[in-house]
Each structure stands twice: as structure tokens, then as C-alpha cells.
Design an enzyme around this catalytic site. Structure first.
Site, PDB file in Angstrom:
ATOM      1  NE  ARG A  46      -2.082  -1.307   3.508  1.00 24.78           N
ATOM      2  CZ  ARG A  46      -2.453  -1.085   4.755  1.00 24.78           C
ATOM      3  NH1 ARG A  46      -3.622  -0.561   5.013  1.00 24.78           N
ATOM      4  NH2 ARG A  46      -1.665  -1.393   5.760  1.00 24.78           N
ATOM      5  CG  ASN A  64      -3.963  -4.416   3.230  1.00 19.43           C
ATOM      6  OD1 ASN A  64      -3.397  -4.349   2.144  1.00 19.43           O
ATOM      7  ND2 ASN A  64      -3.305  -4.388   4.369  1.00 19.43           N
TER       8      ASN A  64
END
Length: 117
Positions: A46, A64
Site C-alpha cells: 500500500r 487491504n
């Protein structure tokens, strides 16, 4: 004596050719959603994706998912989106990307790129 019916500034303005500023063309913008599957959580996916998207001037977010995959939504010029998708197919060091599922979405006009939790 004749009366003036118009402003003097209107008369002067009509004497000169006025050129309007050319209208700027808005760049072509698309929005894509990618689901990245594989070993992609716990490897900094990320944060790396967010940095990469900001460097390319893209807007959107990354997060996520419960099933262990990562979802990315990004909008911007098609060339930059293609570069981000190519990066997502590899990911950062330590990631093992098995598949990237693409889906085109309507443009929302986001202002920045962020990591969502």
C-alpha cells in the site's frame, strides 16, 4: 444636440480586434479499479503503491481487503494508469503478485491519493 446612448468604453472596445484566450483542453481522464491477488499484504504494497501513484500525479486510494488481496482505485491520464498497473503486476520487493483483476469505473474527481484502512 444628440444624446449619447452608449458608454464611451463600449465604442472604444469595438474599435480593436479582441482575441479571446484559447480554451484549455481538459486532459482525458479515466478511473480504474484493480484487485491485486497473491502475497501482497505485509510487504509494504500500500505505501509503495501510494508513493508511485503520487509520483505519477494520479488520484485515488489503495487498501487491504479481508481475503488477503489489495484493492487500488486510481484516476488520471491513461498513460500514467498503464504505468501504475504495470507496477502493480510486479509490486514492491517481497510481493508475489499472482493476478491483477481490472475494472473501469466512472471518474469521481478525487483530489489526492491516499492509503485507506
Amino acid at each position: 444636440m444628440a444624446r449619447r446612448t452608449r458608454n464611451r468604453s463600449e465604442i472604444i472596445a469595438r474599435r480593436f480586434v479582441s482575441r479571446q484566450q484559447p480554451t484549455r483542453m481538459q486532459p482525458f481522464v479515466e478511473r480504474w479499479r484493480w484487485i491485486i491477488q497473491g502475497h501482497v499484504q505485509g510487504v509494504g504494497f500500500r505505501a509503495s503503491c501510494s508513493r508511485r501513484a503520487l509520483d505519477m500525479g494520479l488520484k485515488g486510494w489503495v487498501r487491504n481487503l479481508q481475503d488477503g488481496s489489495v484493492e487500488v482505485q486510481a484516476e488520471g491520464p491513461p498513460i500514467a494508469l498503464a504505468e501504475l498497473r504495470a507496477w502493480c503486476e510486479k509490486g514492491p520487493l517481497g510481493a508475489q503478485v499472482q493476478r491483477v483483476k481490472p475494472c473501469q469505473l466512472p471518474v469521481r474527481g478525487d483530489d489526492w491519493f491516499e492509503v485507506r484502512y
